[in-house]
Write a protein that holds these residues in place. Sequence first.
Motif, PDB file in Angstrom:
ATOM      1  N   HIS A  74       0.843  -1.196   0.000  1.00 12.99           N
ATOM      2  CA  HIS A  74       0.000   0.000   0.000  1.00 12.99           C
ATOM      3  C   HIS A  74       0.877   1.245   0.000  1.00 12.99           C
ATOM      4  O   HIS A  74       2.013   1.215   0.471  1.00 12.99           O
ATOM      5  N   THR A  75       0.335   2.344  -0.501  1.00 10.34           N
ATOM      6  CA  THR A  75       1.050   3.617  -0.514  1.00 10.34           C
ATOM      7  C   THR A  75       0.432   4.545   0.524  1.00 10.34           C
ATOM      8  O   THR A  75      -0.784   4.699   0.584  1.00 10.34           O
ATOM      9  N   VAL A  76       1.298   5.167   1.330  1.00  9.05           N
ATOM     10  CA  VAL A  76       0.855   6.098   2.363  1.00  9.05           C
ATOM     11  C   VAL A  76       1.559   7.428   2.128  1.00  9.05           C
ATOM     12  O   VAL A  76       2.756   7.466   1.840  1.00  9.05           O
ATOM     13  N   THR A  77       0.816   8.522   2.247  1.00 14.37           N
ATOM     14  CA  THR A  77       1.372   9.861   2.064  1.00 14.37           C
ATOM     15  C   THR A  77       1.698  10.460   3.427  1.00 14.37           C
ATOM     16  O   THR A  77       0.914  10.347   4.364  1.00 14.37           O
ATOM     17  N   ILE A  78       2.859  11.113   3.507  1.00 16.56           N
ATOM     18  CA  ILE A  78       3.257  11.830   4.713  1.00 16.56           C
ATOM     19  C   ILE A  78       3.250  13.317   4.362  1.00 16.56           C
ATOM     20  O   ILE A  78       4.002  13.756   3.492  1.00 16.56           O
ATOM     21  N   LYS A  79       2.406  14.093   5.029  1.00 15.11           N
ATOM     22  CA  LYS A  79       2.289  15.520   4.717  1.00 15.11           C
ATOM     23  C   LYS A  79       3.257  16.298   5.606  1.00 15.11           C
ATOM     24  O   LYS A  79       2.986  16.551   6.767  1.00 15.11           O
ATOM     25  N   LEU A  80       4.407  16.675   5.023  1.00 19.01           N
ATOM     26  CA  LEU A  80       5.406  17.433   5.768  1.00 19.01           C
ATOM     27  C   LEU A  80       5.099  18.928   5.723  1.00 19.01           C
ATOM     28  O   LEU A  80       5.332  19.647   6.679  1.00 19.01           O
ATOM     29  N   SER A  81       4.614  19.395   4.584  1.00 22.12           N
ATOM     30  CA  SER A  81       4.206  20.791   4.423  1.00 22.12           C
ATOM     31  C   SER A  81       3.167  20.828   3.311  1.00 22.12           C
ATOM     32  O   SER A  81       2.825  19.803   2.740  1.00 22.12           O
ATOM     33  N   SER A  82       2.699  22.007   2.991  1.00 22.38           N
ATOM     34  CA  SER A  82       1.675  22.105   1.942  1.00 22.38           C
ATOM     35  C   SER A  82       2.229  21.681   0.586  1.00 22.38           C
ATOM     36  O   SER A  82       1.488  21.215  -0.273  1.00 22.38           O
ATOM     37  N   ARG A  83       3.547  21.807   0.394  1.00 21.26           N
ATOM     38  CA  ARG A  83       4.155  21.415  -0.881  1.00 21.26           C
ATOM     39  C   ARG A  83       4.814  20.048  -0.841  1.00 21.26           C
ATOM     40  O   ARG A  83       4.868  19.349  -1.838  1.00 21.26           O
ATOM     41  N   LEU A  84       5.364  19.677   0.303  1.00 25.33           N
ATOM     42  CA  LEU A  84       6.097  18.408   0.406  1.00 25.33           C
ATOM     43  C   LEU A  84       5.202  17.312   0.976  1.00 25.33           C
ATOM     44  O   LEU A  84       4.830  17.347   2.148  1.00 25.33           O
ATOM     45  N   LYS A  85       4.863  16.355   0.110  1.00 24.15           N
ATOM     46  CA  LYS A  85       4.026  15.223   0.526  1.00 24.15           C
ATOM     47  C   LYS A  85       4.616  13.926  -0.022  1.00 24.15           C
ATOM     48  O   LYS A  85       4.089  13.359  -0.970  1.00 24.15           O
ATOM     49  N   PRO A  86       5.744  13.484   0.554  1.00 20.63           N
ATOM     50  CA  PRO A  86       6.353  12.244   0.051  1.00 20.63           C
ATOM     51  C   PRO A  86       5.472  11.035   0.352  1.00 20.63           C
ATOM     52  O   PRO A  86       4.700  11.032   1.309  1.00 20.63           O
ATOM     53  N   GLN A  87       5.603  10.015  -0.487  1.00 21.23           N
ATOM     54  CA  GLN A  87       4.856   8.783  -0.295  1.00 21.23           C
ATOM     55  C   GLN A  87       5.820   7.652   0.027  1.00 21.23           C
ATOM     56  O   GLN A  87       6.936   7.628  -0.478  1.00 21.23           O
ATOM     57  N   LEU A  88       5.370   6.755   0.875  1.00 25.68           N
ATOM     58  CA  LEU A  88       6.197   5.601   1.184  1.00 25.68           C
ATOM     59  C   LEU A  88       5.372   4.341   0.986  1.00 25.68           C
ATOM     60  O   LEU A  88       4.150   4.367   0.981  1.00 25.68           O
ATOM     61  N   THR A  89       6.084   3.244   0.801  1.00 26.35           N
ATOM     62  CA  THR A  89       5.435   1.966   0.559  1.00 26.35           C
ATOM     63  C   THR A  89       5.347   1.183   1.849  1.00 26.35           C
ATOM     64  O   THR A  89       6.335   1.042   2.569  1.00 26.35           O
ATOM     65  N   VAL A  90       4.144   0.703   2.135  1.00 25.52           N
ATOM     66  CA  VAL A  90       3.913  -0.102   3.337  1.00 25.52           C
ATOM     67  C   VAL A  90       3.480  -1.494   2.884  1.00 25.52           C
ATOM     68  O   VAL A  90       2.514  -1.634   2.145  1.00 25.52           O
ATOM     69  N   LYS A  91       4.233  -2.490   3.305  1.00 27.87           N
ATOM     70  CA  LYS A  91       3.890  -3.874   2.973  1.00 27.87           C
ATOM     71  C   LYS A  91       3.313  -4.520   4.220  1.00 27.87           C
ATOM     72  O   LYS A  91       3.952  -4.573   5.267  1.00 27.87           O
ATOM     73  N   VAL A  92       2.085  -4.996   4.102  1.00 31.94           N
ATOM     74  CA  VAL A  92       1.410  -5.630   5.223  1.00 31.94           C
ATOM     75  C   VAL A  92       1.407  -7.150   4.997  1.00 31.94           C
ATOM     76  O   VAL A  92       0.965  -7.612   3.940  1.00 31.94           O
ATOM     77  N   VAL A  93       1.942  -7.870   5.969  1.00 31.41           N
ATOM     78  CA  VAL A  93       1.999  -9.336   5.863  1.00 31.41           C
ATOM     79  C   VAL A  93       1.315  -9.947   7.078  1.00 31.41           C
ATOM     80  O   VAL A  93       1.214  -9.323   8.136  1.00 31.41           O
ATOM     81  N   GLY A  94       0.845 -11.170   6.936  1.00 33.96           N
ATOM     82  CA  GLY A  94       0.185 -11.878   8.031  1.00 33.96           C
ATOM     83  C   GLY A  94       1.178 -12.431   9.023  1.00 33.96           C
ATOM     84  O   GLY A  94       2.303 -12.773   8.677  1.00 33.96           O
ATOM     85  N   GLU A  95       0.765 -12.485  10.274  1.00 33.41           N
ATOM     86  CA  GLU A  95       1.626 -13.060  11.324  1.00 33.41           C
ATOM     87  C   GLU A  95       1.531 -14.563  11.329  1.00 33.41           C
ATOM     88  O   GLU A  95       0.483 -15.131  11.158  1.00 33.41           O
TER      89      GLU A  95
END
Length: 95
Positions: A74-95
């Motif tokens: 999944h992709t998640v956005t991190i809002k650092l400022s009104s212009r800077l919104k980097p996205q990171l990848t989150v991998k969810v796995v089962g336990e």
Amino acid sequence: QVQHRKEVVESETSMLAEKIKATDIKLKSKVHDDGKLYGAVSQHDIVDALEAKGITISKSQVVFDKSIKKTGTHTVTIKLSSRLKPQLTVKVVGE
């Protein structure tokens, strides 16, 4: 001085944005047989995972396009400022 301080903060923020973009997070969660999570991934989970990698942000900066309730990438956005919104990848796995 004020202008210099603004430039320093902007460069630190842009460096943090690059660090976030380059980060992948792997979260383990309990899942049903069909791959759905018992609960959704929360903003707190993302903050804790980033903190473990040396990146400190607040819960309010984590923005989900839609809630994460399944295993997978999944992709998640991190809002650092009104212009800077980097996205990171989150991998969810089962336990």
